[in-house]
Design a protein around this motif. Structure first.
Motif, short mmCIF file in Angstrom:
data_model
loop_
_atom_site.label_atom_id
_atom_site.label_comp_id
_atom_site.label_asym_id
_atom_site.label_seq_id
_atom_site.Cartn_x
_atom_site.Cartn_y
_atom_site.Cartn_z
N SER A 22 39.52 27.91 45.49
CA SER A 22 39.27 29.32 44.87
C SER A 22 39.88 30.23 44.21
O SER A 22 39.87 31.44 43.64
CB SER A 22 39.38 29.55 46.46
N LEU A 23 41.00 29.12 43.11
CA LEU A 23 42.11 29.94 42.25
C LEU A 23 40.98 30.73 41.68
O LEU A 23 41.26 31.67 40.88
CB LEU A 23 43.17 28.95 42.10
N SER A 24 39.90 29.79 40.88
CA SER A 24 38.90 30.24 39.78
C SER A 24 38.36 31.26 40.18
O SER A 24 37.48 31.95 39.11
CB SER A 24 38.71 29.01 39.26
N ALA A 25 37.43 31.34 41.77
CA ALA A 25 37.09 32.99 41.72
C ALA A 25 37.66 34.20 41.62
O ALA A 25 37.36 34.61 40.76
CB ALA A 25 37.10 32.85 43.51
N LEU A 26 39.24 34.26 41.41
CA LEU A 26 39.94 35.18 40.78
C LEU A 26 39.88 35.70 39.66
O LEU A 26 39.54 35.19 38.72
CB LEU A 26 41.03 35.27 40.71
N GLY A 27 39.42 36.76 39.42
CA GLY A 27 38.62 37.44 37.95
C GLY A 27 39.95 37.29 36.60
O GLY A 27 41.62 37.38 37.56
N PRO A 28 39.68 37.80 35.56
CA PRO A 28 40.62 37.91 34.54
C PRO A 28 40.58 39.38 35.01
O PRO A 28 40.28 40.17 35.55
CB PRO A 28 39.40 37.60 33.56
N PRO A 29 42.29 39.88 33.95
CA PRO A 29 42.68 40.96 34.55
C PRO A 29 41.45 41.86 34.07
O PRO A 29 40.20 41.34 32.27
CB PRO A 29 43.39 40.66 33.18
N ALA A 30 41.15 42.82 34.64
CA ALA A 30 40.59 44.07 34.13
C ALA A 30 40.90 45.09 32.51
O ALA A 30 42.09 45.25 32.34
CB ALA A 30 40.52 45.36 34.79
N ASP A 31 39.72 45.21 31.59
CA ASP A 31 40.22 45.50 30.76
C ASP A 31 40.88 47.61 29.98
O ASP A 31 40.57 47.92 31.05
CB ASP A 31 39.30 45.82 29.58
N PRO A 32 42.05 47.30 30.13
CA PRO A 32 41.89 48.64 29.93
C PRO A 32 41.17 49.85 30.01
O PRO A 32 40.97 50.89 31.05
CB PRO A 32 43.49 49.27 29.33
N SER A 33 40.71 49.73 29.14
CA SER A 33 39.33 51.06 28.30
C SER A 33 38.03 50.33 29.07
O SER A 33 37.58 51.95 29.97
CB SER A 33 38.51 50.27 27.47
N ALA A 34 37.56 49.16 30.49
CA ALA A 34 36.84 49.91 31.89
C ALA A 34 37.44 50.09 32.85
O ALA A 34 36.57 51.17 33.50
CB ALA A 34 36.46 48.05 31.89
N ILE A 35 38.48 50.14 32.37
CA ILE A 35 39.63 50.82 34.02
C ILE A 35 39.34 52.61 33.25
O ILE A 35 38.96 53.43 34.97
CB ILE A 35 40.96 50.28 34.33
N HIS A 36 39.73 52.98 32.07
CA HIS A 36 39.53 54.78 31.63
C HIS A 36 37.65 54.97 31.94
O HIS A 36 37.17 55.90 32.89
CB HIS A 36 39.72 53.86 30.57
#
Length: 173
Positions: A22-36
């Motif tokens: 299940s660990l690989s199901a966790l997504g990578p960090p979101a790009d700050p530009s995507a958050i904005h």
């Protein structure tokens, strides 16, 4: 209580030990530009703890029950779920005024965090004493903040505590 990042690290440590697939199901960090971009699309500032969580995991890459209440959403899921609810809310209760303590079916200042079975775990962005708490926006009933977590960090920390992951952990950034 520590930080959102520390709570996620503790949760990840448990998942790695007891549910490694299940660990690989966790997504990578979101790009700050995507958050904005997500904030701009919604016209709603994401709370710092939500941003911190997204900077750790941008939701899931596939379905997994990593958290007990609902799988966490990534930026695109947050935007999609919020927009879907905004599109439907007019037909459900029309954003009508409600008596104090009575929640609407949806509020434009609720920010989705997780989604499960049509319901959304939401962060309350409304001004006032409940600001920042986590509650529920069910698909078929009014919102529910009867047993909220006071913050996203408190929720994630409680999950880590329940998993029995204790001690000082220092995530590597």
């Amino acid at each position: 209580m520590g930080t959102v990042t520390e709570a996620w690290f503790r949760i990840e440590s448990w998942v790695e030990k007891y549910a490694p697939k299940s660990l690989s199901a966790l997504g990578p960090p979101a790009d700050p530009s995507a958050i904005h971009a997500g904030e701009a699309q919604l016209g709603l500032t994401f709370p710092p703890q939500s941003v911190e969580s997204l900077r750790r995991h941008d939701g899931l890459t596939r379905w997994a029950m990593i958290l007990p209440e609902a799988p966490p959403l990534g930026v695109s899921g947050i935007v999609e779920q919020h927009q879907d609810r905004m599109d439907i809310a007019e037909d459900v209760d029309g954003f009508a005024s409600h008596a104090p303590g009575v929640e609407p079916w949806w509020h434009e200042r609720w920010l989705p965090f997780g989604a499960s079975d049509g319901g959304l775990q939401v962060i309350d962005r409304r001004a006032g004493p409940g600001h920042g708490r986590l509650g529920w926006a069910p698909h078929d009933n009014p919102g529910d903040f009867s047993e909220p977590w006071p913050t996203l960090c408190a929720y994630l920390t409680q999950v880590a505590d329940a998993l029995g992951v204790r001690g000082e952990v220092h995530p590597s950034w």
